[in-house]
Scaffold this motif. Structure first.
Motif, PDB file in Angstrom:
ATOM      1  N   VAL A  82      -4.092   8.317   2.262  1.00  0.00           N
ATOM      2  CA  VAL A  82      -4.718   7.272   1.450  1.00  0.00           C
ATOM      3  C   VAL A  82      -4.307   5.905   2.001  1.00  0.00           C
ATOM      4  N   SER A  83      -5.294   5.050   2.233  1.00  0.00           N
ATOM      5  CA  SER A  83      -5.034   3.688   2.691  1.00  0.00           C
ATOM      6  C   SER A  83      -4.623   2.836   1.493  1.00  0.00           C
ATOM      7  N   ILE A  84      -3.781   1.843   1.753  1.00  0.00           N
ATOM      8  CA  ILE A  84      -3.224   1.040   0.671  1.00  0.00           C
ATOM      9  C   ILE A  84      -3.486  -0.437   0.918  1.00  0.00           C
ATOM     10  N   VAL A  85      -4.032  -1.088  -0.121  1.00  0.00           N
ATOM     11  CA  VAL A  85      -4.240  -2.531  -0.113  1.00  0.00           C
ATOM     12  C   VAL A  85      -3.519  -3.076  -1.342  1.00  0.00           C
ATOM     13  N   ILE A  86      -2.622  -4.027  -1.116  1.00  0.00           N
ATOM     14  CA  ILE A  86      -1.821  -4.606  -2.187  1.00  0.00           C
ATOM     15  C   ILE A  86      -2.181  -6.075  -2.321  1.00  0.00           C
ATOM     16  N   ALA A  87      -2.341  -6.530  -3.562  1.00  0.00           N
ATOM     17  CA  ALA A  87      -2.647  -7.934  -3.815  1.00  0.00           C
ATOM     18  C   ALA A  87      -1.733  -8.456  -4.912  1.00  0.00           C
ATOM     19  N   SER A  88      -1.276  -9.696  -4.754  1.00  0.00           N
ATOM     20  CA  SER A  88      -0.442 -10.299  -5.779  1.00  0.00           C
ATOM     21  C   SER A  88      -0.454 -11.808  -5.621  1.00  0.00           C
ATOM     22  N   GLY A  89      -0.308 -12.484  -6.740  1.00  0.00           N
ATOM     23  CA  GLY A  89      -0.223 -13.936  -6.709  1.00  0.00           C
ATOM     24  C   GLY A  89       1.181 -14.429  -6.951  1.00  0.00           C
ATOM     25  N   ALA A  90       2.098 -13.530  -7.245  1.00  0.00           N
ATOM     26  CA  ALA A  90       3.420 -13.950  -7.695  1.00  0.00           C
ATOM     27  C   ALA A  90       4.547 -13.611  -6.735  1.00  0.00           C
ATOM     28  N   VAL A  91       4.228 -13.185  -5.531  1.00  0.00           N
ATOM     29  CA  VAL A  91       5.294 -12.791  -4.613  1.00  0.00           C
ATOM     30  C   VAL A  91       5.072 -13.370  -3.225  1.00  0.00           C
ATOM     31  N   ASP A  92       6.132 -13.392  -2.456  1.00  0.00           N
ATOM     32  CA  ASP A  92       6.091 -13.832  -1.069  1.00  0.00           C
ATOM     33  C   ASP A  92       6.023 -12.585  -0.193  1.00  0.00           C
ATOM     34  N   VAL A  93       4.973 -12.469   0.598  1.00  0.00           N
ATOM     35  CA  VAL A  93       4.774 -11.273   1.408  1.00  0.00           C
ATOM     36  C   VAL A  93       5.940 -11.040   2.363  1.00  0.00           C
ATOM     37  N   GLU A  94       6.622 -12.086   2.768  1.00  0.00           N
ATOM     38  CA  GLU A  94       7.748 -11.937   3.700  1.00  0.00           C
ATOM     39  C   GLU A  94       8.888 -11.111   3.095  1.00  0.00           C
ATOM     40  N   THR A  95       9.003 -11.126   1.778  1.00  0.00           N
ATOM     41  CA  THR A  95      10.114 -10.426   1.131  1.00  0.00           C
ATOM     42  C   THR A  95       9.738  -9.033   0.649  1.00  0.00           C
ATOM     43  N   LEU A  96       8.493  -8.630   0.850  1.00  0.00           N
ATOM     44  CA  LEU A  96       8.033  -7.344   0.339  1.00  0.00           C
ATOM     45  C   LEU A  96       8.391  -6.200   1.279  1.00  0.00           C
TER      46      LEU A  96
END
Length: 126
Positions: A82-96
């Motif tokens: 399963v392919s995964i697409v994650i979206a968020s307005g409250a986080v910094d992608v660098e820390t994920l």
């Protein structure tokens, strides 16, 4: 655009109803079939019941037993294709700590970029 029955179904997991409806509209407009739920537990139940789900599109910050990152990690382990697409307005992608191969998009959704990413993962699924 008519929904393409040969494409994988996209499972949208978003706890905010209006944002979830916007995501459903956006993804269906580019020809994908969708399921949508508000948290991880019903998402897992749908994944167990529908083997045509090929893409998980999830928010990160959600109520329930797990957030979107934990859901993504669980899906990657249990359903590795399963392919995964994650979206968020409250986080910094660098820390994920994203699962390998996952896409990340900031909110508000960059519709054209998400559409291209879904096309790319759909091509890999098919």
């Amino acid at each position: 655009m008519p929904r393409d029955q040969s494409r994988p179904v996209v499972l949208i997991v978003e706890d905010e109803p209006l944002i979830r409806m916007e995501a459903v509209d956006m993804i269906e407009e580019v020809g994908f079939r969708t399921f949508d739920v508000g948290s991880a537990d019903p998402a897992i139940s749908l994944m167990e019941a529908h083997d045509d789900i090929g893409i998980l599109f999830t928010d990160i910050d959600m109520p329930g037993s797990m957030d979107g990152l934990k859901l993504a990690a669980y899906v990657r382990k249990r359903w590795p294709t399963v392919s995964i697409v994650i979206a968020s307005g409250a986080v910094d992608v660098e820390t994920l700590d994203l699962p390998e191969g996952a896409y990340f998009f900031p909110k508000p959704y960059p519709t054209d970029q998400i559409a291209r990413a879904l096309e790319k993962v759909s091509d890999r699924c098919g």
